[in-house]
Motif scaffolding. Structure first.
Motif, PDB file in Angstrom:
ATOM      1  N   PRO A 210       0.830  -1.206   0.000  1.00 58.30           N
ATOM      2  CA  PRO A 210       0.000   0.000   0.000  1.00 58.30           C
ATOM      3  C   PRO A 210       0.866   1.258   0.000  1.00 58.30           C
ATOM      4  O   PRO A 210       2.002   1.250   0.485  1.00 58.30           O
ATOM      5  CB  PRO A 210      -0.806  -0.123   1.293  1.00 58.30           C
ATOM      6  CG  PRO A 210       0.044  -0.958   2.189  1.00 58.30           C
ATOM      7  CD  PRO A 210       0.739  -1.933   1.283  1.00 58.30           C
ATOM      8  N   GLY A 211       0.307   2.337  -0.537  1.00 56.58           N
ATOM      9  CA  GLY A 211       1.040   3.591  -0.600  1.00 56.58           C
ATOM     10  C   GLY A 211       0.445   4.633   0.327  1.00 56.58           C
ATOM     11  O   GLY A 211      -0.437   4.352   1.136  1.00 56.58           O
ATOM     12  N   GLY A 212       0.929   5.856   0.182  1.00 54.88           N
ATOM     13  CA  GLY A 212       0.403   6.961   0.968  1.00 54.88           C
ATOM     14  C   GLY A 212       1.005   7.033   2.358  1.00 54.88           C
ATOM     15  O   GLY A 212       2.016   6.404   2.672  1.00 54.88           O
ATOM     16  N   GLU A 213       0.373   7.839   3.191  1.00 53.93           N
ATOM     17  CA  GLU A 213       0.824   8.049   4.560  1.00 53.93           C
ATOM     18  C   GLU A 213      -0.388   8.177   5.462  1.00 53.93           C
ATOM     19  O   GLU A 213      -1.536   8.196   4.988  1.00 53.93           O
ATOM     20  CB  GLU A 213       1.699   9.284   4.646  1.00 53.93           C
ATOM     21  CG  GLU A 213       1.024  10.541   4.142  1.00 53.93           C
ATOM     22  CD  GLU A 213       1.968  11.727   4.067  1.00 53.93           C
ATOM     23  OE1 GLU A 213       1.464  12.846   3.943  1.00 53.93           O
ATOM     24  OE2 GLU A 213       3.188  11.533   4.131  1.00 53.93           O
ATOM     25  N   CYS A 214      -0.128   8.238   6.758  1.00 51.18           N
ATOM     26  CA  CYS A 214      -1.208   8.316   7.730  1.00 51.18           C
ATOM     27  C   CYS A 214      -2.148   9.466   7.382  1.00 51.18           C
ATOM     28  O   CYS A 214      -1.707  10.604   7.208  1.00 51.18           O
ATOM     29  CB  CYS A 214      -0.645   8.496   9.136  1.00 51.18           C
ATOM     30  SG  CYS A 214      -1.886   8.438  10.445  1.00 51.18           S
ATOM     31  N   GLY A 215      -3.426   9.151   7.261  1.00 59.22           N
ATOM     32  CA  GLY A 215      -4.424  10.119   6.847  1.00 59.22           C
ATOM     33  C   GLY A 215      -4.775  10.028   5.384  1.00 59.22           C
ATOM     34  O   GLY A 215      -5.807  10.552   4.948  1.00 59.22           O
ATOM     35  N   ASN A 216      -3.916   9.325   4.594  1.00 60.26           N
ATOM     36  CA  ASN A 216      -4.162   9.229   3.157  1.00 60.26           C
ATOM     37  C   ASN A 216      -3.508   7.979   2.571  1.00 60.26           C
ATOM     38  O   ASN A 216      -2.746   8.039   1.615  1.00 60.26           O
ATOM     39  CB  ASN A 216      -3.635  10.480   2.444  1.00 60.26           C
ATOM     40  CG  ASN A 216      -4.056  10.544   0.989  1.00 60.26           C
ATOM     41  OD1 ASN A 216      -5.115  10.048   0.608  1.00 60.26           O
ATOM     42  ND2 ASN A 216      -3.212  11.146   0.162  1.00 60.26           N
ATOM     43  N   PHE A 217      -3.784   6.814   3.166  1.00 61.25           N
ATOM     44  CA  PHE A 217      -3.260   5.558   2.635  1.00 61.25           C
ATOM     45  C   PHE A 217      -4.016   5.172   1.364  1.00 61.25           C
ATOM     46  O   PHE A 217      -5.199   5.485   1.204  1.00 61.25           O
ATOM     47  CB  PHE A 217      -3.396   4.439   3.663  1.00 61.25           C
ATOM     48  CG  PHE A 217      -2.420   4.533   4.805  1.00 61.25           C
ATOM     49  CD1 PHE A 217      -1.054   4.581   4.571  1.00 61.25           C
ATOM     50  CD2 PHE A 217      -2.870   4.566   6.117  1.00 61.25           C
ATOM     51  CE1 PHE A 217      -0.148   4.660   5.630  1.00 61.25           C
ATOM     52  CE2 PHE A 217      -1.978   4.644   7.179  1.00 61.25           C
ATOM     53  CZ  PHE A 217      -0.618   4.693   6.930  1.00 61.25           C
ATOM     54  N   THR A 218      -3.309   4.448   0.466  1.00 59.88           N
ATOM     55  CA  THR A 218      -3.923   3.993  -0.778  1.00 59.88           C
ATOM     56  C   THR A 218      -3.542   2.536  -1.037  1.00 59.88           C
ATOM     57  O   THR A 218      -2.468   2.095  -0.620  1.00 59.88           O
ATOM     58  CB  THR A 218      -3.454   4.839  -1.970  1.00 59.88           C
ATOM     59  OG1 THR A 218      -2.016   4.767  -2.069  1.00 59.88           O
ATOM     60  CG2 THR A 218      -3.877   6.292  -1.802  1.00 59.88           C
ATOM     61  N   PRO A 219      -4.400   1.758  -1.726  1.00 58.32           N
ATOM     62  CA  PRO A 219      -4.045   0.373  -2.061  1.00 58.32           C
ATOM     63  C   PRO A 219      -2.839   0.337  -2.988  1.00 58.32           C
ATOM     64  O   PRO A 219      -2.559   1.292  -3.715  1.00 58.32           O
ATOM     65  CB  PRO A 219      -5.304  -0.148  -2.763  1.00 58.32           C
ATOM     66  CG  PRO A 219      -6.395   0.782  -2.356  1.00 58.32           C
ATOM     67  CD  PRO A 219      -5.751   2.122  -2.161  1.00 58.32           C
ATOM     68  N   GLY A 220      -2.129  -0.778  -2.967  1.00 54.10           N
ATOM     69  CA  GLY A 220      -0.958  -0.925  -3.828  1.00 54.10           C
ATOM     70  C   GLY A 220      -1.255  -1.806  -5.025  1.00 54.10           C
ATOM     71  O   GLY A 220      -1.502  -3.003  -4.887  1.00 54.10           O
ATOM     72  N   ALA A 221      -1.237  -1.218  -6.230  1.00 56.06           N
ATOM     73  CA  ALA A 221      -1.564  -1.966  -7.439  1.00 56.06           C
ATOM     74  C   ALA A 221      -0.509  -3.017  -7.772  1.00 56.06           C
ATOM     75  O   ALA A 221      -0.816  -4.042  -8.389  1.00 56.06           O
ATOM     76  CB  ALA A 221      -1.729  -0.997  -8.611  1.00 56.06           C
ATOM     77  N   ALA A 222       0.755  -2.772  -7.370  1.00 57.79           N
ATOM     78  CA  ALA A 222       1.836  -3.702  -7.713  1.00 57.79           C
ATOM     79  C   ALA A 222       1.756  -5.007  -6.925  1.00 57.79           C
ATOM     80  O   ALA A 222       2.339  -6.011  -7.314  1.00 57.79           O
ATOM     81  CB  ALA A 222       3.190  -3.044  -7.477  1.00 57.79           C
ATOM     82  N   CYS A 223       1.054  -4.998  -5.813  1.00 52.30           N
ATOM     83  CA  CYS A 223       0.923  -6.197  -4.977  1.00 52.30           C
ATOM     84  C   CYS A 223      -0.486  -6.194  -4.387  1.00 52.30           C
ATOM     85  O   CYS A 223      -0.672  -5.937  -3.199  1.00 52.30           O
ATOM     86  CB  CYS A 223       1.989  -6.198  -3.887  1.00 52.30           C
ATOM     87  SG  CYS A 223       1.918  -7.640  -2.778  1.00 52.30           S
ATOM     88  N   PRO A 224      -1.490  -6.448  -5.222  1.00 51.37           N
ATOM     89  CA  PRO A 224      -2.882  -6.320  -4.750  1.00 51.37           C
ATOM     90  C   PRO A 224      -3.239  -7.385  -3.731  1.00 51.37           C
ATOM     91  O   PRO A 224      -2.808  -8.528  -3.805  1.00 51.37           O
ATOM     92  CB  PRO A 224      -3.697  -6.489  -6.031  1.00 51.37           C
ATOM     93  CG  PRO A 224      -2.820  -7.300  -6.936  1.00 51.37           C
ATOM     94  CD  PRO A 224      -1.411  -6.885  -6.614  1.00 51.37           C
ATOM     95  N   SER A 225      -4.017  -6.995  -2.746  1.00 54.49           N
ATOM     96  CA  SER A 225      -4.525  -7.937  -1.754  1.00 54.49           C
ATOM     97  C   SER A 225      -5.994  -7.621  -1.507  1.00 54.49           C
ATOM     98  O   SER A 225      -6.511  -6.593  -1.961  1.00 54.49           O
ATOM     99  CB  SER A 225      -3.730  -7.847  -0.445  1.00 54.49           C
ATOM    100  OG  SER A 225      -3.858  -6.555   0.123  1.00 54.49           O
TER     101      SER A 225
END
Length: 298
Positions: A211-226
């Motif tokens: 997952p990407g982003g930071e606290c307050g604005n996390f985003t799913p990670g397309a390169a390693c989907p779960s």
């Protein structure tokens, strides 16, 4: 069936940057160890439980290993050989007690291209146990030699740990609590609301993989989907309605992308106005040592 052969090679993202070796080599090794232990259990439950498991090719293959552009040092810093040897020792210590009976350290000799010696193309230099410039063993060779000479059937492995300092935790005015768990150790974290009468009310986001982003604005990670819904459901069940809880994603959430060092991030909220803290539940050290107690107690 006498033997079940397996192969495993770890890797990393940069051939020349040692900063990538720890997560690349040991993160991949950790994931494979879990798979190999699963193979042992499948073998035990099969119709051939006496078959021996032989991990007869084990090592590291670095990025662009057979690219002919590299010179006589194959583009590898000296510390690479130590890191690769340490990974082999780590896998020995983890797999031998589970019944993996053969660990073959691949390979004896490789090299970059050396036209003046009649070697026109590289042959996996990062996998070599010998220094092609001298014919002497490198650190991978010596790691293997020590294991062969100092460990034998019947020895008891002695594991040591070094606890890192526990960071201080301070409460704050935000109700937002953001735990992060990273590999290769994936140690559990404890979420705790600062006010003893407060509880964890809900999660805004839970991600496992990359997952990407930071606290307050996390985003799913397309390169390693779960499965984000599964992760959210799991975290909710573990934590919501409680003043504190422990989150340990591995192996509970499975492996969405094998051979990759993953991380878990979450965004939770506490009731009240004092917020919460995040801390490691236990201390798995960045440094460990391997030793054995022989059958005679020595």
């Amino acid at each position: 069936i006498d033997f079940i052969p397996l192969h495993y090679y770890s890797g990393c993202s940069s051939r020349s940057d040692p900063e990538t070796y720890s997560h690349g080599f040991f993160g991949g090794a950790r994931d494979y160890i879990a798979s190999a232990i699963g193979f042992v259990k499948q073998r035990d439950a099969s119709s051939f439980p006496a078959a021996r498991i032989a991990l007869n090719e084990l090592g590291v293959i670095m990025p662009d290993d057979n690219d002919p552009k590299f010179g006589i040092d194959a583009g590898l810093p000296d510390i690479y050989w130590n890191a690769a040897g340490a990974m082999f020792a780590y896998m020995f210590a983890e797999l031998a007690p589970h019944g993996v009976e053969v660990l073959g350290h691949s390979q004896l000799a490789g090299s970059p291209k050396i036209p003046e010696w009649g070697i026109p193309l590289p042959q996996y230099p990062s996998v070599s146990l010998l220094d092609w410039r001298t014919g002497l063993g490198n650190a991978r060779y010596w790691a293997l030699k020590i294991l062969i000479e100092e460990f034998s059937p019947g020895d008891r492995l002695a594991k040591t740990t070094v606890a890192p300092p526990t960071p201080s935790q301070k409460c704050h005015g935000s109700d937002l609590v953001c735990p992060v768990i990273s590999g290769p150790d994936y140690e559990p974290v404890v979420l705790k609301c600062c006010d003893p009468s407060s509880t964890i009310t809900h999660f805004d986001f839970v991600g496992w993989g990359l997952p990407g982003g930071e606290c307050g604005n996390f985003t799913p990670g397309a390169a390693c989907p779960s499965d984000t819904k599964e992760a959210m459901s799991w975290a909710t069940q573990e934590c919501v309605g409680r003043n504190s809880c422990t989150l340990a994603p591995w192996p509970r959430l499975g492996d969405p992308c094998g051979g990759v060092v993953k991380r878990m991030v979450a965004q939770a909220r506490c009731s009240g106005d004092k917020g919460g803290t995040v801390s490691q539940q236990s201390s798995v050290p960045p440094l460990s040592a391997l030793g054995a107690v022989g059958k005679d107690g020595a």
